[in-house]
Design a protein around this motif. Structure first.
Motif, PDB file in Angstrom:
ATOM      1  N   TRP A 204     147.784  51.305 122.834  1.00 37.51           N
ATOM      2  CA  TRP A 204     147.924  51.573 121.563  1.00 37.51           C
ATOM      3  C   TRP A 204     146.768  52.921 121.517  1.00 37.51           C
ATOM      4  CZ3 TRP A 204     147.799  48.756 117.482  1.00 37.51           C
ATOM      5  CH2 TRP A 204     148.698  47.256 117.359  1.00 37.51           C
ATOM      6  N   THR A 205     146.253  53.399 122.363  1.00 34.41           N
ATOM      7  CA  THR A 205     145.378  54.903 122.585  1.00 34.41           C
ATOM      8  C   THR A 205     146.889  55.978 122.055  1.00 34.41           C
ATOM      9  OG1 THR A 205     143.800  54.145 124.358  1.00 34.41           O
ATOM     10  CG2 THR A 205     144.369  56.378 123.991  1.00 34.41           C
ATOM     11  N   PHE A 206     147.383  55.543 122.448  1.00 34.10           N
ATOM     12  CA  PHE A 206     148.694  56.441 122.144  1.00 34.10           C
ATOM     13  C   PHE A 206     149.320  56.084 120.700  1.00 34.10           C
ATOM     14  CE2 PHE A 206     148.813  57.979 126.662  1.00 34.10           C
ATOM     15  CZ  PHE A 206     149.509  58.953 126.625  1.00 34.10           C
TER      16      PHE A 206
ATOM     17  N   PHE B  17     147.547  55.536 118.102  1.00 32.45           N
ATOM     18  CA  PHE B  17     146.476  55.841 117.089  1.00 32.45           C
ATOM     19  C   PHE B  17     146.457  57.572 116.956  1.00 32.45           C
ATOM     20  CE2 PHE B  17     144.713  51.667 117.441  1.00 32.45           C
ATOM     21  CZ  PHE B  17     144.245  51.246 116.552  1.00 32.45           C
ATOM     22  N   ALA B  18     146.674  58.012 118.179  1.00 38.15           N
ATOM     23  CA  ALA B  18     146.752  58.891 118.669  1.00 38.15           C
ATOM     24  C   ALA B  18     147.824  60.203 117.942  1.00 38.15           C
ATOM     25  CB  ALA B  18     147.404  60.065 119.930  1.00 38.15           C
ATOM     26  N   ILE B  19     148.831  59.236 117.778  1.00 31.16           N
ATOM     27  CA  ILE B  19     150.051  59.546 116.932  1.00 31.16           C
ATOM     28  C   ILE B  19     150.642  59.088 115.437  1.00 31.16           C
ATOM     29  CG2 ILE B  19     152.671  58.980 117.402  1.00 31.16           C
ATOM     30  CD1 ILE B  19     152.756  59.216 120.209  1.00 31.16           C
TER      31      ILE B  19
ATOM     32  N   LEU C 156     150.690  61.879 113.243  1.00 33.51           N
ATOM     33  CA  LEU C 156     151.117  63.157 113.291  1.00 33.51           C
ATOM     34  C   LEU C 156     152.139  62.993 112.321  1.00 33.51           C
ATOM     35  CD1 LEU C 156     151.384  63.568 117.221  1.00 33.51           C
ATOM     36  CD2 LEU C 156     150.410  64.696 115.231  1.00 33.51           C
TER      37      LEU C 156
ATOM     38  N   LYS D 159     157.753  55.875 114.986  1.00 32.06           N
ATOM     39  CA  LYS D 159     156.903  56.416 116.060  1.00 32.06           C
ATOM     40  C   LYS D 159     156.706  55.509 116.612  1.00 32.06           C
ATOM     41  CE  LYS D 159     154.392  59.578 112.600  1.00 32.06           C
ATOM     42  NZ  LYS D 159     153.318  59.425 111.498  1.00 32.06           N
TER      43      LYS D 159
ATOM     44  N   THR E 156     155.415  56.424 120.229  1.00 30.32           N
ATOM     45  CA  THR E 156     154.403  55.618 121.702  1.00 30.32           C
ATOM     46  C   THR E 156     154.803  55.147 122.373  1.00 30.32           C
ATOM     47  OG1 THR E 156     153.072  55.467 119.382  1.00 30.32           O
ATOM     48  CG2 THR E 156     152.745  53.897 121.185  1.00 30.32           C
TER      49      THR E 156
END
Length: 113
Positions: A52-54, A56-58, A61, A89, A93
């Protein structure tokens, strides 16, 4: 590494993408349980948080807003992405979270987590 064609094949439909993500997650959790002595719950919990952290970062993009005003649906935010590519994505992820997951397992003593 995955080619663009294989990425498109794996993300051709939502069920196929979900199946791929679930299979990869099960594989990563199995390796963590067998190779790093984590509990099944601990492996899945750690991977879930990283995933989940990745995500929201991805998510932001490669997004571009809809340039054609004729394609906007009434009530749609004009800043919404025209093509969010969510299935691609999700798979990206999954792979990046796995790298961070195994890096954490190698760096930190997480046995029996």
């Amino acid at each position: 590494m995955m080619t663009r064609l294989s990425l498109r094949t794996l993300t051709a439909s939502t069920p196929l993408t979900l199946l791929t993500v679930a299979a990869l997650t099960a594989l990563f959790a199995t390796v963590a349980v067998k190779g790093f002595e984590l509990t099944v719950f601990g492996a899945l919990a750690l991977y879930f948080v990283l995933w989940w952290t990745f995500l929201f970062a991805i998510l932001p993009l490669g997004n571009a807003t809809e340039a054609d005003p004729q394609r906007l649906v009434p009530g749609q935010d004009p800043g919404a992405p025209a093509s969010p590519r969510l299935r691609e994505k999700a798979l990206l992820t999954t792979l990046l979270a796995a790298i961070a997951f195994f890096a954490a397992l190698l760096i930190f003593p997480l046995a029996r987590l």
